[in-house]
Design a protein around this motif. Structure first.
Motif, PDB file in Angstrom:
ATOM      1  N   ARG A 196       0.847  -1.191   0.000  1.00  0.00           N
ATOM      2  CA  ARG A 196       0.000   0.000   0.000  1.00  0.00           C
ATOM      3  C   ARG A 196       0.884   1.244   0.000  1.00  0.00           C
ATOM      4  O   ARG A 196       0.666   2.181   0.756  1.00  0.00           O
ATOM      5  CB  ARG A 196      -0.905   0.010   1.231  1.00  0.00           C
ATOM      6  N   LYS A 200       0.639   3.272  -5.189  1.00  0.00           N
ATOM      7  CA  LYS A 200      -0.763   2.877  -5.249  1.00  0.00           C
ATOM      8  C   LYS A 200      -1.681   4.014  -4.803  1.00  0.00           C
ATOM      9  O   LYS A 200      -2.789   4.187  -5.352  1.00  0.00           O
ATOM     10  CB  LYS A 200      -0.986   1.633  -4.390  1.00  0.00           C
ATOM     11  N   VAL A 249      -7.390  -0.289  -2.520  1.00  0.00           N
ATOM     12  CA  VAL A 249      -6.162  -0.042  -1.748  1.00  0.00           C
ATOM     13  C   VAL A 249      -6.087  -0.936  -0.520  1.00  0.00           C
ATOM     14  O   VAL A 249      -5.040  -1.524  -0.218  1.00  0.00           O
ATOM     15  CB  VAL A 249      -6.095   1.454  -1.362  1.00  0.00           C
ATOM     16  N   PHE A 250      -7.189  -1.057   0.193  1.00  0.00           N
ATOM     17  CA  PHE A 250      -7.173  -1.819   1.435  1.00  0.00           C
ATOM     18  C   PHE A 250      -7.856  -3.175   1.276  1.00  0.00           C
ATOM     19  O   PHE A 250      -8.025  -3.895   2.215  1.00  0.00           O
ATOM     20  CB  PHE A 250      -7.871  -1.018   2.538  1.00  0.00           C
TER      21      PHE A 250
END
Length: 250
Positions: A196, A200, A249-250
């Motif tokens: 991350r 990104k 992203v997560f």
């Protein structure tokens, strides 16, 4: 003793004479007619449904047809529309709309005059497939967030426009779904970007701006009185696509 046996046979002779004789050309025991050489001649019964038999069976009045009265069998299905056209899925039109959304500096609103749901459903599924390749099962979340985001944008715009609000929910879902295309590309590229990190996050920010600009530009042209509230509409659009970027992203 021999005379008695002879008399018994002579007495049985009258019963033999009473047995019916087979007619000429027929075997004994009623097995059927016989030819000149003594061979059995049986009548031929064809099993073809389309051809009349050689007996007294009347020929069929017409041929079987499926799908029409033309009598050409399955040839009547040639006049049917393709399955995708019957379902309202126009693949060339979806491809043209995809290309115009992928151009962030020049959006062609003429291709989005007719709203549809086939394209948004395809892109939502592709978004879910990219997330699945990254090890995240988000199919239900993506469909649910798309529905809620469309309702949210529909309510916000109509509240801003007041009596002039003419944005319908069907067109709103179509715009949100088609402008999700850059997010699908970001989800596919993020598979090859580990972690991350800063790269990104920059990709996520650029993708959110790209989706927001496309959605607001299309809405400002397609929806009456939307150009007056373009800046205000850009805020909920940015929130919508920011939520989708958090999934990646997560």
């Amino acid at each position: 003793m021999r005379d008695d046996v002879a008399l018994s046979f002579d007495g049985a002779e009258p019963f033999r004479g009473q047995r019916p004789r087979a007619p000429a050309g027929q075997m004994a025991g009623g097995q059927g007619p016989m030819g000149r050489n003594g061979a059995s001649v049986l009548p031929f019964m064809p099993f073809d449904l389309g051809a009349p038999s050689s007996g007294n069976v009347a020929p069929p009045s017409g041929r079987l047809s499926y799908g029409g009265g033309s009598g050409n069998g399955f040839g009547a299905f040639e006049d049917e529309l393709p399955l995708l056209e019957e379902l309202g899925i126009n693949i060339p039109q979806i491809m043209r709309r995809t290309i115009t959304v992928l151009n962030p500096f020049r959006v062609n609103p003429d291709l989005h005059e007719d709203a549809d749901l086939s394209g948004p459903i395809i892109f939502c599924v592709l978004f879910g497939v990219c997330q699945l390749l990254a090890g995240k099962l988000h199919f239900g979340v993506i469909l649910g967030w798309t529905t809620l985001a469309s309702l949210f944008l529909y309510m916000v715009f109509n509240l801003l426009a007041g009596k002039n609000g003419s944005l319908d929910l069907y067109r709103c879902v179509s715009l949100v779904g088609y402008c999700l295309i850059p997010m699908v590309l970001f989800s596919a590229l993020s598979i090859f970007v580990p972690g991350r990190g800063l790269v990104k996050l920059i990709m996520a920010a650029v993708t959110v701006l790209w989706c927001t600009r496309s959605c607001t530009s299309l809405m400002a042209v397609l929806v009456p009185h939307a150009d007056e509230h373009k800046v205000l509409v850009a805020y909920p659009c940015g929130l919508i696509y920011m939520a989708f970027s958090l999934l990646v992203v997560f």
